[in-house]
Design an enzyme around this catalytic site. Structure first.
Site, PDB file in Angstrom:
ATOM      1  CG  HIS A  61      -2.262  -0.683   0.778  1.00 19.51           C
ATOM      2  ND1 HIS A  61      -3.391  -0.015   0.390  1.00 19.51           N
ATOM      3  CD2 HIS A  61      -2.551  -1.988   0.665  1.00 19.51           C
ATOM      4  CE1 HIS A  61      -4.336  -0.879   0.069  1.00 19.51           C
ATOM      5  NE2 HIS A  61      -3.845  -2.086   0.227  1.00 19.51           N
ATOM      6  CG  ASP A 124     -11.565   4.170   6.008  1.00 14.92           C
ATOM      7  OD1 ASP A 124     -12.184   4.171   7.084  1.00 14.92           O
ATOM      8  OD2 ASP A 124     -11.469   5.168   5.290  1.00 14.92           O
ATOM      9  CD  GLU A 238     -13.979   7.288   6.991  1.00 17.68           C
ATOM     10  OE1 GLU A 238     -14.220   7.112   5.755  1.00 17.68           O
ATOM     11  OE2 GLU A 238     -13.112   6.637   7.603  1.00 17.68           O
TER      12      GLU A 238
END
Length: 489
Positions: A61, A124, A238
């Site tokens: 990532h 998340d 969010e």
């Protein structure tokens, strides 16, 4: 978490060999497995999630090759011992001691199933390592209340670039502790962390509310994140922008939470523009709670909010299902062949004072056709962040994270990733030209002057001092392109 070290080929040697600093660090880590020379691209070490470079791979990532090492070594931190235990402190607080190479989703499952507890702050997506997110910040919908993950760890074990092992905290080896938190891997490799826990709820009421006006959306979001009483707000806040179209990736179909739910555009007022907004909320509760009490509590919190009344979507699911919700999106993306495609993501922190201007020009004009994936926009509170860490933040108390999470299809459709990267640069240049109070999150710069501007003079000086102290040969995280390698005499 995969750690990246810079090593040089010694011109006078008949065979390449790692520098002594790298060898000592490798021994200090006591890795189980092998060390691979990454002078050339090979399988797992050849890609990152951004998919735009070919070199040593991070934990899947990094986006722009930040965690890569050209002609360097890759140390796979997942080969560390599987360390996990729950500790009760003298003040009756609970902590989890975990390996830096552990995935957050595994930490979650162990804490919940065995102890009925969970860390307070999340990302998340949970298929990330503990050490990896702590080296950046770790942000999600709980950060408005508890701060990022870097504000929810009390101790670290770190191996510095000199191969020295330190236990560190706010009171012990504090310069290394705060330097490593958000330090982009520049000062040491996090091998263990002590993470704050709290009792885990059983269930979550997950809600999405649609807005047509950015002003109404931000007003309600800021109202919810600034409420002081936990009982007077949601447990997760969010939000995101989406296109007023039927595009399943970033249009109206991306809003409903259940396959049986349908976004009916006839409920939108005639004044609705090409971009719409969604406030995403969650409220925790227990299995033993009376459903009518849960409903009353949620309705009370929703009272007075300015969303489109008939465009509210909600589902009830377990706490684990909620936190692992992106895992399902990952499985769907892999099945459709887009998980391994390039992902030219852009993540920024933008101050409250500039977010409306950002919306008018960037969201409504530059991004008006969508981005092929989620476009997150939601507020955070600077006072919940410990500014002694290495993370660079806007000056405003309320600032927004803007995350453009593009998923580029692996076939000729839509703009190329080169064009999307150029669009990212256009956005950054616009924010810079306008003098916005903003910072890149998961920053990526190619010159030291840009890094100096990112941190600011005082923070940059402290950053350099910490680098000199803990990694004087600059062997750690060379892919960030912050410090040039220091050659040995």
């Amino acid at each position: 978490m995969i750690a990246y070290l810079e090593c040089f080929v010694h011109e006078n040697d008949t065979e390449s060999r790692p520098d002594d600093d790298v060898s000592s660090l490798s021994k200090a880590l006591d890795l189980k497995g092998s060390i691979h020379d990454c002078e050339g691209p090979t399988d797992e070490a050849s890609r990152d999630f951004g998919g735009m470079t070919v070199a040593a791979r991070g934990n899947g990532h990094s986006i722009n090759g930040q965690a890569m090492a050209d002609r360097g070594l890759v140390l796979d931190m997942r080969s560390l011992d599987d360390h996990f235990r729950v500790v009760k402190a003298n003040n009756d607080s609970f902590y989890a001691d975990v390996s830096g190479g552990a995935l957050w989703e595994d930490v979650l499952k162990r804490c919940v199933f065995k102890y009925g507890m969970a860390p307070r702050s999340w990302t998340d997506y949970l298929s990330l390592t503990v050490g990896g997110t702590l080296s950046n910040a770790g942000v999600s919908g709980q950060a408005f209340r508890y701060g990022p993950q870097t504000s929810n760890v009390t101790e670290l074990q770190v191996v510095t670039g000199k191969g020295e092992i330190f236990n560190c905290s706010e009171t012990e080896n504090s310069e290394l502790f705060f330097g490593a938190l958000g330090g982009l891997g520049q000062f040491g490799i996090v091998t263990r962390a002590r993470v704050l826990l709290q009792p885990a709820p059983d269930m979550v009421r997950w809600i999405r509310l649609v807005y047509t006006e950015f002003e109404d959306f931000t007003r309600d979001a800021e109202l919810l994140v600034t409420r002081q009483d936990e009982e007077d707000s949601f447990d997760y806040v969010e939000g995101f922008a989406f296109v007023n179209s039927d595009n399943p990736a970033d249009g109206r179909p991306s809003v409903p939470l259940d396959p049986d739910q349908v976004f009916d555009p006839t409920h939108l007022p005639r004044t609705a523009g090409s971009m719409l907004y969604c406030l995403e909320l969650a409220r925790h509760y227990r299995n033993a709670d009376d459903p009518s009490i849960v409903d009353m509590g949620v309705n009370r919190l929703l009272g007075g909010l300015g969303f489109v009344e008939r465009l509210k979507f909600q589902v009830d699911l377990s706490y684990l299902e909620f936190l692992l919700r992106v895992k399902r999106a990952e499985e769907h993306a892999k099945a459709n062949g887009i998980w391994d495609a390039p992902h030219p993501w852009l993540n920024l922190f933008v101050s409250k004072s500039d977010i409306a201007d950002f919306d008018r020009t960037v969201i409504k004009k530059i991004l008006k056709d969508g981005i092929g994936g989620p476009m997150l926009v939601y507020p955070l509170l600077r006072s919940k962040w410990d500014t002694r860490t290495s993370v660079a933040l806007p000056e405003s108390e309320i600032f927004y994270i803007v995350a453009l999470l593009r998923f580029t299809p692996p076939y000729p459709k839509g703009p190329s990733f080169e064009n999307l990267v150029a669009q990212n640069k256009e956005i950054i240049q616009y924010c810079t030209k306008k003098g916005f109070d903003f910072k890149l999150y998961l920053p990526h710069y190619r010159s030291q002057d840009d890094w100096k501007r990112h941190f600011g003079n005082d923070r940059w000086s402290r950053f350099v001092e910490r680098k000199t102290c803990f990694d004087p040969m600059a062997i750690l995280a060379p892919g960030q392109k912050i410090f040039p390698r220091v050659s040995q005499p």
